[in-house]
Design an enzyme around this catalytic site. Structure first.
Site, PDB file in Angstrom:
ATOM      1  N   CYS A 126       0.815  -1.219   0.000  1.00  0.00           N
ATOM      2  CA  CYS A 126       0.000   0.000   0.000  1.00  0.00           C
ATOM      3  C   CYS A 126       0.846   1.266   0.000  1.00  0.00           C
ATOM      4  O   CYS A 126       0.340   2.355  -0.245  1.00  0.00           O
ATOM      5  CB  CYS A 126      -0.948  -0.014   1.189  1.00  0.00           C
ATOM      6  SG  CYS A 126      -2.004  -1.477   1.187  1.00  0.00           S
ATOM      7  N   HIS A 163      -9.052   3.419  -1.882  1.00  0.00           N
ATOM      8  CA  HIS A 163      -7.688   2.938  -1.683  1.00  0.00           C
ATOM      9  C   HIS A 163      -7.241   2.024  -2.834  1.00  0.00           C
ATOM     10  O   HIS A 163      -7.144   0.811  -2.685  1.00  0.00           O
ATOM     11  CB  HIS A 163      -7.620   2.202  -0.336  1.00  0.00           C
ATOM     12  CG  HIS A 163      -6.259   1.715   0.039  1.00  0.00           C
ATOM     13  ND1 HIS A 163      -5.095   2.312  -0.373  1.00  0.00           N
ATOM     14  CD2 HIS A 163      -5.868   0.663   0.841  1.00  0.00           C
ATOM     15  CE1 HIS A 163      -4.055   1.656   0.130  1.00  0.00           C
ATOM     16  NE2 HIS A 163      -4.501   0.655   0.856  1.00  0.00           N
TER      17      HIS A 163
END
Lengths: 388, 388
Positions: A85, A337
């Site tokens: 991420c 995201h």
């Protein structure tokens, strides 16, 4: 080393997209180039983050395809980064160095991800590859489980009864949805309340559906250049004042996951480079992949004492207008995201905030901003401090 | 920018390995650190190439796990790169910049790959992801096909009858196997002759089995540092004199695949930075993923005129002792090709050659060496020039 400026930013709307990785990134990149006022022909290098293109599109080695789509000539290197991420943040930090060193004057950097076409089971499994494959993934642990354990540890360690902690966690979601409702590029643009969270489906105890960020498609890009060029082409250059990056191994090798050493080390590097401290930050985009993650991050970055981060949700200190506004964009929770793009999207938001272009979600007078991205079990952490 | 030295190198034996990605890389990294005489605690950053760990082990975000296994503290960043077969070279070039810029004094960089546990069908499919997923892979093209087409194009363009070209291609394999037979770390340490190649199984016309490099497991690592530190810790520092990186899109967007523009641009960058030309190179490790690939690369790097590269296989100019010895290590063909490690393994060989440590395969008096790695359909190309 030279001062590095952000001359332009671009970002797609986050959420489900029919576009390909190349098309998504190109949309964000062209916006960033246009925003910068720098001619595309002056881009000397491309740095791009992408995590799961190998799975979502069967596409590795994506750098060259992006460069080609953007019409960049064969002498322009195109480098792909992957740090779960934190992928795009690693790319931005790296691109920063190539300009700071004096090697390149203009570089394009960003990230892109497509997740939703994989479906939730495959997305969950591929995300989990950012944990230790031999012991964690193999035993069935996926990220909702990692952060659920973190919430339990936090509750016990700081003696905050779970119902109380859950309500405060819910307020993270409420705040970030309220911010996202004011962000036209956010995946979720609707306000929710504490009951929405507490009545939502149980995902991994104590995390409920609204404690979790969504899967998202999207891209974001940034044009980095020298101070000299930036001052010529745009009115309000934003500068990268500090960068930091830390790393960690499997969860079993981390002594106390509520006090993430890789994040503390990374933040300290960024603060030291900028000559600033947590008290100097006016606005922060941090990694709220789960509501508890925002609370823990806000402590590791030094905004609150350890164990006190959740109190801020009751006092409103992390709201726009509070002591340290966190995730005015809506954060991962509401903005979305797309993992390989998230770090660049955080930079996008901070740049827009420091330029004063955020309208309803503007943090008034913000001059110094910070980004924070966490990859895996804090295996890769990057922090950036930006200022005008 | 500062001069960057290579203080230490390490490499596992290439071929099938029972070790994990983390174990393989650690073996190479510890050898490189020991070779450098620099204490592990002085390593400030880790840059690592890995292509397919997501598939071979279900492991993404590998940087932190490697850093942890090496005992590096949480403030040491660990960055993963992916650029298909050029992966590790991208990492080395990037690490170079972090030292050249003055930001870090000691960095560890390398690459690692495990392929053989996937089996040939899955390995072939995952390798193919480095081509364009929408048009090339989707229509069934894999890399033997890409380079088979290149061989046909080369034969037609330069009017070299295919049987004649095939014999010259076979001599690439014969030469590289002869070199590999003298390399204790090579996957194949046996000599072959032209008939071995021409009698081997047809893979993708005109490429036969021995025209193709193998699938391999392996790792290689390098310690980069400043000139000042290198001179203190080792007798023979090797310096990175030049670097270049180019990019390209899908095959359909490349005008003439026998004249790879991304490689020509990349090589020119490296030559210009070093202030050298092809005539100054004493030894070269280049990307012989298929025999025809070596011939084309040797032309793009400027060692031979376009269309004349295959003649050199008859005159012996690319053998050890010839005008420009190519792939004294055995190359990808015989040494093996763990794709994410290959670029670092090329650097390993050149460093050993320039130090005069290559025994039976030593290129006598070599002072300047070059590496060349090709990722995908020339989508990512990196060149490095090293010197003593």
């Amino acid at each position: 080393m030279r001062k590095v400026a952000i001359a332009g930013v671009g970002m797609t709307k986050f959420g489900a997209s029919e576009k390909s990785l190349v098309e998504l990134f190109t949309e964000a990149a062209l916006e960033a180039i246009n925003d910068s006022g720098i001619k595309p022909g002056n881009v000397q290098a491309l740095f791009v983050g992408n995590c799961l293109g190998d799975f979502s599109e069967g596409q590795a080695n994506i750098g060259g395809f992006l460069a080609s789509e953007l019409g960049l000539p064969p002498g322009v290197p195109a480098t792909r980064f992957e740090g779960a991420c934190a992928t795009a943040s690693v790319a931005v930090r790296d691109a920063f160095m190539w300009v700071a060193s004096g090697f390149y004057d203009v570089v394009l950097v960003g990230g892109v991800e497509k997740i939703l076409n994989m479906g939730t089971p495959m997305a969950t499994r591929t995300f989990a590859m950012a944990s230790d494959s031999k012991y964690e993934v193999f035993s069935g642990l996926t990220f909702p489980g990692v952060f659920a354990m973190l919430a339990h540890m936090y509750s016990v360690k700081y003696n905050i009864p779970l119902p109380k902690l859950k309500e405060r966690m819910a307020r993270v979601a409420v705040k970030n949805h309220a911010n996202g409702a004011k962000n036209p590029l956010a995946q979720f643009q609707k306000e929710i309340d504490v009951d929405t969270v507490l009545n939502s489906a149980m995902i991994s105890d104590p995390l409920q559906l609204y404690d979790c960020c969504p899967f998202s498609d999207g891209a974001a890009a940034v044009v980095l250049t020298t101070e000299e060029i930036a001052k010529k082409v745009i009115d309000k250059p934003v500068y990268i004042l500090g960068t930091g990056q830390g790393s960690a191994g499997a969860l079993g090798r981390q002594k106390d996951y509520t006090v993430m050493q890789s994040r503390i080390a990374s933040a300290r590097q960024a603060y030291d480079m900028a000559g600033l401290g947590p008290e100097d930050i006016d606005v922060c985009e941090l990694h709220d992949c789960f509501t508890i993650a925002e609370i823990v991050a806000s402590e590791c970055l030094g905004f609150f004492e350890f164990g006190k981060g959740s109190d801020a949700l009751e006092t409103g200190e992390t709201e726009i207008g509070g002591k340290i506004p966190i995730n005015p964009s809506g954060g991962l929770k509401a903005k979305g995201h797309p993992i390989g793009a998230t770090g660049a999207a955080q930079v996008y938001e901070i740049v827009k905030q420091l330029r004063g272009e955020c309208k309803d979600r503007q943090v008034e007078g913000a001059k110094i901003g910070m980004t924070d991205t966490l990859g895996g079990d804090a295996g890769t952490i990057v922090n950036l401090i930006l200022g005008i």
